[in-house]
Design a protein around this motif. Sequence first.
Motif, PDB file in Angstrom:
ATOM      1  N   PRO A 196       0.822  -1.205   0.000  1.00 16.62           N
ATOM      2  CA  PRO A 196       0.000   0.000   0.000  1.00 16.62           C
ATOM      3  C   PRO A 196       0.858   1.257   0.000  1.00 16.62           C
ATOM      4  O   PRO A 196       1.944   1.271   0.586  1.00 16.62           O
ATOM      5  N   GLU A 197       0.365   2.257  -0.679  1.00 16.73           N
ATOM      6  CA  GLU A 197       1.077   3.516  -0.660  1.00 16.73           C
ATOM      7  C   GLU A 197       1.136   3.992   0.791  1.00 16.73           C
ATOM      8  O   GLU A 197       0.201   3.802   1.552  1.00 16.73           O
ATOM      9  N   GLY A 198       2.235   4.574   1.180  1.00 14.29           N
ATOM     10  CA  GLY A 198       2.323   5.025   2.565  1.00 14.29           C
ATOM     11  C   GLY A 198       2.966   4.002   3.470  1.00 14.29           C
ATOM     12  O   GLY A 198       3.243   4.285   4.628  1.00 14.29           O
ATOM     13  N   CYS A 199       3.211   2.791   2.960  1.00 10.85           N
ATOM     14  CA  CYS A 199       3.939   1.829   3.791  1.00 10.85           C
ATOM     15  C   CYS A 199       5.411   1.911   3.434  1.00 10.85           C
ATOM     16  O   CYS A 199       5.806   1.600   2.316  1.00 10.85           O
ATOM     17  N   ASN A 200       6.214   2.345   4.370  1.00  6.08           N
ATOM     18  CA  ASN A 200       7.666   2.332   4.177  1.00  6.08           C
ATOM     19  C   ASN A 200       8.181   0.964   4.611  1.00  6.08           C
ATOM     20  O   ASN A 200       8.271   0.678   5.802  1.00  6.08           O
ATOM     21  N   ILE A 201       8.502   0.134   3.615  1.00 12.49           N
ATOM     22  CA  ILE A 201       8.881  -1.240   3.951  1.00 12.49           C
ATOM     23  C   ILE A 201      10.214  -1.320   4.671  1.00 12.49           C
ATOM     24  O   ILE A 201      10.577  -2.362   5.205  1.00 12.49           O
ATOM     25  N   PHE A 202      10.949  -0.203   4.727  1.00 15.83           N
ATOM     26  CA  PHE A 202      12.250  -0.226   5.398  1.00 15.83           C
ATOM     27  C   PHE A 202      12.157   0.107   6.882  1.00 15.83           C
ATOM     28  O   PHE A 202      13.138   0.058   7.597  1.00 15.83           O
ATOM     29  N   GLU A 203      10.956   0.475   7.320  1.00 20.07           N
ATOM     30  CA  GLU A 203      10.745   0.726   8.738  1.00 20.07           C
ATOM     31  C   GLU A 203       9.972  -0.440   9.327  1.00 20.07           C
ATOM     32  O   GLU A 203       8.871  -0.757   8.870  1.00 20.07           O
ATOM     33  N   GLY A 204      10.540  -1.059  10.346  1.00 25.65           N
ATOM     34  CA  GLY A 204       9.861  -2.209  10.919  1.00 25.65           C
ATOM     35  C   GLY A 204      10.737  -2.910  11.926  1.00 25.65           C
ATOM     36  O   GLY A 204      11.598  -2.289  12.545  1.00 25.65           O
ATOM     37  N   GLN A 205      10.526  -4.207  12.072  1.00 24.73           N
ATOM     38  CA  GLN A 205      11.333  -4.964  13.026  1.00 24.73           C
ATOM     39  C   GLN A 205      11.483  -6.409  12.541  1.00 24.73           C
ATOM     40  O   GLN A 205      10.727  -6.880  11.701  1.00 24.73           O
ATOM     41  N   TRP A 206      12.464  -7.080  13.126  1.00 25.48           N
ATOM     42  CA  TRP A 206      12.667  -8.503  12.845  1.00 25.48           C
ATOM     43  C   TRP A 206      11.793  -9.299  13.803  1.00 25.48           C
ATOM     44  O   TRP A 206      11.845  -9.066  15.013  1.00 25.48           O
ATOM     45  N   VAL A 207      11.002 -10.219  13.261  1.00 23.46           N
ATOM     46  CA  VAL A 207      10.185 -11.058  14.136  1.00 23.46           C
ATOM     47  C   VAL A 207      10.601 -12.527  13.962  1.00 23.46           C
ATOM     48  O   VAL A 207      11.005 -12.952  12.874  1.00 23.46           O
ATOM     49  N   TRP A 208      10.532 -13.249  15.055  1.00 18.05           N
ATOM     50  CA  TRP A 208      10.891 -14.671  15.031  1.00 18.05           C
ATOM     51  C   TRP A 208       9.881 -15.425  14.189  1.00 18.05           C
ATOM     52  O   TRP A 208       8.674 -15.320  14.396  1.00 18.05           O
ATOM     53  N   ASP A 209      10.341 -16.169  13.204  1.00 20.41           N
ATOM     54  CA  ASP A 209       9.436 -16.922  12.339  1.00 20.41           C
ATOM     55  C   ASP A 209      10.177 -18.153  11.826  1.00 20.41           C
ATOM     56  O   ASP A 209      10.716 -18.165  10.719  1.00 20.41           O
ATOM     57  N   ASN A 210      10.187 -19.185  12.641  1.00 22.14           N
ATOM     58  CA  ASN A 210      10.899 -20.394  12.217  1.00 22.14           C
ATOM     59  C   ASN A 210       9.993 -21.311  11.404  1.00 22.14           C
ATOM     60  O   ASN A 210      10.357 -22.427  11.101  1.00 22.14           O
ATOM     61  N   VAL A 211       8.810 -20.812  11.039  1.00 21.32           N
ATOM     62  CA  VAL A 211       7.924 -21.567  10.159  1.00 21.32           C
ATOM     63  C   VAL A 211       8.229 -21.215   8.697  1.00 21.32           C
ATOM     64  O   VAL A 211       8.462 -22.087   7.866  1.00 21.32           O
ATOM     65  N   SER A 212       8.250 -19.924   8.372  1.00 22.96           N
ATOM     66  CA  SER A 212       8.502 -19.545   6.976  1.00 22.96           C
ATOM     67  C   SER A 212       9.981 -19.359   6.651  1.00 22.96           C
ATOM     68  O   SER A 212      10.350 -19.316   5.479  1.00 22.96           O
ATOM     69  N   PHE A 213      10.808 -19.174   7.653  1.00 21.12           N
ATOM     70  CA  PHE A 213      12.222 -18.917   7.377  1.00 21.12           C
ATOM     71  C   PHE A 213      13.113 -19.993   7.995  1.00 21.12           C
ATOM     72  O   PHE A 213      12.802 -20.480   9.069  1.00 21.12           O
ATOM     73  N   PRO A 214      14.234 -20.358   7.354  1.00 17.06           N
ATOM     74  CA  PRO A 214      14.786 -19.773   6.130  1.00 17.06           C
ATOM     75  C   PRO A 214      13.999 -20.174   4.875  1.00 17.06           C
ATOM     76  O   PRO A 214      13.232 -21.133   4.896  1.00 17.06           O
ATOM     77  N   LEU A 215      14.220 -19.424   3.779  1.00 13.51           N
ATOM     78  CA  LEU A 215      13.512 -19.677   2.530  1.00 13.51           C
ATOM     79  C   LEU A 215      14.143 -20.824   1.743  1.00 13.51           C
ATOM     80  O   LEU A 215      13.567 -21.330   0.797  1.00 13.51           O
TER      81      LEU A 215
END
Length: 413
Positions: free
Chosen positions: A66-85
Amino acid sequence: MTTQASPDRRIQLLFPVALASLLILGTARIILDSLKNNRSQFLWQESEKHRVVRLPINISGDEIIPEGCNIFEGQWVWDNVSFPLYTEESCSYLVKQVTCQRNGRPDSNYKNWRWQPNACKLPRFNALKLLEILRGKRLMFVGDSIQRGMFDSMVCLVQSVIPEGKKSLQRIPPRKIFTAEEYDASIEYYWAPFIVESNSDHATNHTVKRRQVNLDSISKHGREWEGVDILVFESYVWWMYKPLINATYGSAQSVQEFNVTTAYRLALETWANWIETSVNPRNQKLFFMTMSPTHLWSWEWEPGSDGNCFNESHPIERPYWGTGSNLDILRIVREVLKQVKIDVTLLNITQLSEFRKDAHTSIYGERKGKLLTKEQRSDPQTYADCIHWCLPGVPDTWNQILYAHLIQDYRIL
Ligand SMILES: *[C@@H]1O[C@H](CO)[C@@H](O)[C@H](O)[C@H]1NC(C)=O
Ligand SMILES: *[C@@H]1O[C@H](CO)[C@@H](O)[C@H](O)[C@H]1NC(C)=O
Ligand SMILES: *[C@@H]1O[C@H](CO)[C@@H](O)[C@H](O)[C@H]1NC(C)=O
Ligand SMILES: *[C@@H]1O[C@H](CO)[C@@H](O)[C@H](O)[C@H]1NC(C)=O
Ligand SMILES: *[C@@H]1O[C@H](CO)[C@@H](O)[C@H](O)[C@H]1NC(C)=O
Ligand SMILES: *[C@@H]1O[C@H](CO)[C@@H](O)[C@H](O)[C@H]1NC(C)=O
Ligand SMILES: *[C@@H]1O[C@H](CO)[C@@H](O)[C@H](O)[C@H]1NC(C)=O
Ligand SMILES: *[C@@H]1O[C@H](CO)[C@@H](O)[C@H](O)[C@H]1NC(C)=O
């Protein structure tokens, strides 16, 4: 405790650590040289042919940023289900330099973090969609060994969906070329540590200590980049050896010492001129990646300590910016991109990667083309590489972001 390292000292420190791993291409086998001319001809013709037909892809609502979402602002979240790719085992193209697990790294949590922007979700990487976008095209990463890591990551991200025999990797210095035959697509890497020309341009035998940059010369490289459909540029760590750098500008005969920031700006302006005269924005896309951060001094995130990235197993979870990421250089990048008359998308990955002190190759990589010896490993203070990244790892996220941009650009409207 070295809390008061001067900026000059920092610049000097940055490079020697990088040195060892930067030299790694030196061990790459020079093979298939005879294919060079044939191969590039082939690729040229192919991309000419397909340029006319753009194959848009169908993306679903939740893949739209969406416009207005800066994808470079955020945080790392633990996700051992989808990652690693992908895994080290599933990607035979990975070089020893980055396979930290195989090289003996005891912890593996660094592979399980997902970048979560504050205001939206990053689309999940879909190799088939990316290959559809790349059909009949060339995607090329240009830069130093950090870019080579991003290239290696991209190859691993897509290769698993391509059957054996329909994919190949060639080393034709200064290029590496991964080909997906059924898509007429190539993912390439081009060694140009300063983007402009320099005496470090030989992919396997580059001078490191007596570097000299030709700030206004780019045409030799430029010829190899012409017509490439998607170009991703990056250049930083090679500049950061000393506060001054030997360079030529104006006259090829007259070598002078330039302030690194001045030199960097002149080089980027040379690059910007090349873009304006040689890139056709209607069918070529350009990206510029901001600097990949280093984690050379642990006192920066843990005051009082005196180590580096070695033995770090968790991302930083508070606002953090290391002094290795030079703000003057970042400002220059922003200013030059603003002035250039052709759209260049900034891959602003520095801040998100700053948090990842846990994800460098550390002592589980190579130095001068060889895995560290036992003695070297027992001295992480000297030998840990806190510049390059393990794979799978952080560069996969950079590619996920590149992918997110590409699917927006090529989607059916
Ligand atoms: C390259 O092309 C030339 C002539 O077009 C041919 O003679 C040569 O065998 C080719 N080399 C390879 C390795 O395919
Ligand atoms: C795109 O995908 C949606 C849902 O998967 C489907 O309904 C639609 O027909 C597709 N459009 C095209 C042009 O393929
Ligand atoms: C890059 O993103 C960070 C946030 O992650 C932001 O603070 C910074 O201004 C951005 N830099 C540029 C050059 O856009
Ligand atoms: C994933 O992480 C959770 C929470 O830390 C843990 O309980 C679980 O065992 C992990 N699963 C795998 C497959 O590692
Ligand atoms: C590497 O380059 C240097 C300087 O150009 C040259 O003297 C040397 O012979 C080269 N080494 C190899 C192995 O090509
Ligand atoms: C520039 O080159 C000269 C001559 O080789 C050398 O003495 C000087 O140290 C170099 N300067 C830098 C900043 O490397
Ligand atoms: C280099 O230039 C920058 C910006 O003009 C300045 O802040 C810095 O002090 C200069 N460094 C040296 C070593 O002259
Ligand atoms: C690594 O860090 C842990 C604590 O997080 C510590 O117990 C261990 O001794 C450290 N290992 C080395 C080799 O420094």
